[in-house]
Design a protein around this motif. Structure first.
Motif, short mmCIF file in Angstrom:
data_model
loop_
_atom_site.label_atom_id
_atom_site.label_comp_id
_atom_site.label_asym_id
_atom_site.label_seq_id
_atom_site.Cartn_x
_atom_site.Cartn_y
_atom_site.Cartn_z
N ALA A 60 0.85 -1.18 0.00
CA ALA A 60 0.00 0.00 0.00
C ALA A 60 0.89 1.23 0.00
N GLU A 100 -1.88 -2.65 -3.73
CA GLU A 100 -3.28 -3.01 -3.46
C GLU A 100 -4.15 -1.81 -3.13
N LYS A 101 -3.61 -0.82 -2.38
CA LYS A 101 -4.42 0.31 -1.93
C LYS A 101 -3.56 1.55 -1.77
N ALA A 126 -4.24 5.59 -8.77
CA ALA A 126 -5.44 4.77 -8.59
C ALA A 126 -6.09 4.44 -9.92
N ILE A 174 -6.87 0.65 -8.43
CA ILE A 174 -6.86 0.33 -7.00
C ILE A 174 -7.61 1.40 -6.22
N PRO A 175 -8.13 1.06 -5.03
CA PRO A 175 -8.92 2.02 -4.27
C PRO A 175 -8.07 2.99 -3.46
N GLU A 199 -8.30 5.03 0.15
CA GLU A 199 -9.00 5.08 1.43
C GLU A 199 -8.46 6.24 2.25
N PHE A 253 -4.34 -4.20 4.13
CA PHE A 253 -3.76 -4.61 2.85
C PHE A 253 -2.94 -5.87 3.14
#
Length: 214
Positions: free
Chosen positions: A27, A50-51, A69, A74-75, A77, A120
């Motif tokens: 991440a 992943e994030k 992103a 990928i997200p 947050e 993650f």
């Protein structure tokens, strides 16, 4: 979990690549810009990103998040919802600071609140809501390694600015004393700029929030 700091933008902001060594998933915390350099570091590490986790919406912390992103699917947050207007203003922030460029505006996949957790790989980080530098600033705490990523709340020997729009000095001091110090003196933190420190060292020596000032 291990991490690598990637200084980005002319502000030398500490973007961090967090790596779950068990799963080889990763991440990013606060990819503020220089996206090619960030993605090259990810590729060299041989991990799957992943994030993206954000502490707040200033350009030097969030300016590259939308680009990465969208490119990788990928997200994003964080931060807390009070940062929405700041994130939407990313294209204008660079011009405001005289940089001649801005970031890509976006809407995070998930807004965060006090007590939330983010994940993650096989890693979990706890979220604390720490307004003051900006209205919706959050920090991330990895309890297993006693490490925290605090954005621009606290620095080695200093604290975050509160003279920018949305800043609140009293709220910042309260965030530090009520949300950071209880995590433990032994906790090492990665600030948004400059070298790491520990909460214990800052409680003893920081000229803005040392215990003997209160």
């Amino acid at each position: 979990m291990k991490y690598t700091i990637i200084p980005v933008t002319p502000f030398m902001q500490n973007c961090s690549l967090l790596i779950c060594e068990t799963s080889q998933r990763a991440a990013l915390v606060d990819p503020g810009g220089d996206t090619e350099r960030i993605l090259a570091t990810v590729a060299k590490a041989g991990v799957t990103l992943e994030k993206i986790f954000l502490t707040h919406g200033h350009l030097d912390h969030a300016g590259g998040a939308g680009t990465i992103a969208h490119q990788l699917g990928i997200p994003i947050e964080g931060p807390q919802r009070s940062e929405e207007a700041l994130i939407q203003s990313l294209p204008e922030q660079g011009r405001h600071f005289g940089l001649g460029f801005g970031g890509e505006a976006f809407t995070p996949n998930r807004w965060l609140e006090q007590g939330d957790v983010v994940n993650f790989g096989e890693q979990t980080l706890e979220v604390s809501y720490c307004p003051g530098h900006t209205p919706g600033h959050v920090i991330y705490f990895h309890r297993a390694s006693a490490m925290a990523w605090v954005g621009d709340v606290l620095f080695a020997g200093s604290i975050g600015r509160t003279d920018l729009p949305g800043g609140d000095h009293r709220a910042l001091i309260r965030s530090i004393r009520e949300r950071l110090w209880p995590l433990g003196d032994e906790v090492e933190f990665v600030p948004g700029h400059g070298p790491n420190s520990t909460f214990g060292r800052e409680r003893r020596t920081n000229p803005f929030v040392a215990d003997d000032l209160f």
